[in-house]
Design an enzyme around this catalytic site. Structure first.
Site, short mmCIF file in Angstrom:
data_model
loop_
_atom_site.label_atom_id
_atom_site.label_comp_id
_atom_site.label_asym_id
_atom_site.label_seq_id
_atom_site.Cartn_x
_atom_site.Cartn_y
_atom_site.Cartn_z
CB SER A 43 -0.91 0.02 1.22
OG SER A 43 -1.56 1.27 1.32
CG HIS B 134 -4.01 -1.56 -1.75
ND1 HIS B 134 -5.03 -2.39 -2.18
CD2 HIS B 134 -4.55 -0.76 -0.78
CE1 HIS B 134 -6.13 -2.11 -1.50
NE2 HIS B 134 -5.86 -1.13 -0.65
CG ASP C 175 -5.45 2.68 0.70
OD1 ASP C 175 -6.32 1.82 0.49
OD2 ASP C 175 -4.41 2.45 1.33
CG MET D 296 -8.74 7.11 1.92
SD MET D 296 -8.02 7.06 3.58
CE MET D 296 -6.93 5.65 3.43
CG HIS E 108 -9.37 0.13 -0.81
ND1 HIS E 108 -8.86 -0.13 0.44
CD2 HIS E 108 -10.72 0.10 -0.67
CE1 HIS E 108 -9.84 -0.32 1.29
NE2 HIS E 108 -10.99 -0.18 0.65
CG MET F 242 -11.65 3.22 1.56
SD MET F 242 -10.27 3.12 2.74
CE MET F 242 -8.89 3.18 1.59
CG MET G 39 -11.84 -3.03 4.79
SD MET G 39 -10.27 -2.52 4.01
CE MET G 39 -9.55 -1.49 5.31
N GLY H 40 -9.47 3.92 6.68
CA GLY H 40 -9.23 5.35 6.83
C GLY H 40 -7.80 5.72 7.12
CG PHE H 41 -6.36 7.19 9.73
CD1 PHE H 41 -5.66 8.35 9.42
CD2 PHE H 41 -7.70 7.29 10.07
CE1 PHE H 41 -6.28 9.59 9.46
CE2 PHE H 41 -8.33 8.52 10.12
CZ PHE H 41 -7.63 9.68 9.82
N GLY H 42 -3.57 4.19 7.91
CA GLY H 42 -2.59 3.13 7.97
C GLY H 42 -2.03 2.98 9.36
N GLY H 43 -1.25 1.93 9.57
CA GLY H 43 -0.57 1.73 10.84
C GLY H 43 -1.42 1.18 11.96
CG ASP I 282 -6.14 -2.72 3.09
OD1 ASP I 282 -5.12 -2.48 3.76
OD2 ASP I 282 -6.72 -1.88 2.39
N GLY I 283 -4.96 -4.21 6.16
CA GLY I 283 -4.94 -3.56 7.46
C GLY I 283 -4.18 -4.37 8.49
N GLY J 118 1.24 -2.01 4.18
CA GLY J 118 1.83 -0.70 4.00
C GLY J 118 3.07 -0.49 4.83
CB SER J 119 3.47 0.18 8.45
OG SER J 119 2.59 1.28 8.51
#
Length: 233
Positions: free
Chosen positions: A10, A33, A35, A37, A66, A68, A137, A142-145, A175-176, A197-198
């Site tokens: 991501s 990926h 995102d 938003m 993706h 959102m 999900m 809405g947010f990574g990490g 994802d997440g 992502g991270s």
């Protein structure tokens, strides 16, 4: 029966000041990926159509979009028309998910639906013939990490059972909070596309992080006895 396993880093966790260069760092991945938003469907604002169009000109890997966003029925096909490999919409945002899935395919992309935590898959199981992928999900979007929500693995199992019973060829994405540890559990539950992502971008060895995710996914899939590495695209 074997199924391919795919890693989609991501770019939400990448350096937004150098997105073109960041995409080059994940050339060993199966897709990027992306995102999108709108600060309405989720409380965050990222990138929109002009940036996606620009990324399509420089990306070395397919783009997995993706969305959102609230007006996904209107905007989804526009994103598909950029040449996206896959466009994922949230069923919670779509007024007519069946028609949207058909519109995405007509525009040239694979169609995928996403389920937020708490959204019952059973309410949308009849859409499977219209889809190429289901995204479960494993965090609130809405947010990574964020931390991986292990209770969502039961949804992954539910979707995997439904896909198996249908005889359809659908991918299941998570994802997440996906990292080298949680990817094992996700693959064991039946997922075969992993968004991270991270776990990919936080260190210097991006290729190594992608490789570690593949190893973990394979280990989890083998615990079911039905997984092997995918070829990529």
């Amino acid at each position: 029966m074997t199924r391919p396993l795919h890693v989609h880093p991501s770019i939400l966790a990448s350096d937004f000041t150098r997105l073109g260069a960041e995409l080059q760092r994940i050339v060993s991945a199966d897709a990027a990926h992306v995102d999108v938003m709108d600060n309405h469907f989720v409380p965050n604002l990222t990138i929109g159509l002009p940036v996606v169009e620009a990324l399509q000109k420089v990306t070395p890997v397919p783009l997995d979009l993706h969305l959102m966003i609230e007006e996904v029925d209107q905007w989804g096909p526009r994103y598909a028309e950029t040449g996206a490999h896959s466009v994922t919409f949230h069923v919670e945002a779509s007024r007519d998910p069946r028609q949207l899935a058909r519109d995405l395919r007509s525009a040239g992309s694979r169609a995928a639906m996403a389920l937020k935590p708490g959204t019952p898959f059973a309410d949308y199981a009849d859409l499977l013939p219209e889809l190429d992928m289901v995204l479960v999900m494993t965090v609130e979007p809405g947010f990574g990490g964020q931390s991986f929500m292990h209770d969502q693995l039961e949804v992954v199992r539910e979707v995997r059972r439904a896909v198996g019973e249908s005889g359809l060829d659908l991918a299941i994405q998570v994802d997440g909070g996906v990292d080298a540890d949680t990817v094992v559990d996700a693959a064991a539950a039946g997922a075969d596309v992993f968004v991270a992502g991270s776990a990919v971008f936080r260190g210097d060895d991006v290729a190594g992080a992608i490789a570690d995710l593949r190893v973990g996914a394979l280990r989890g899939a083998r615990s079911q006895g039905d997984g092997e590495p995918g070829s990529g695209r």
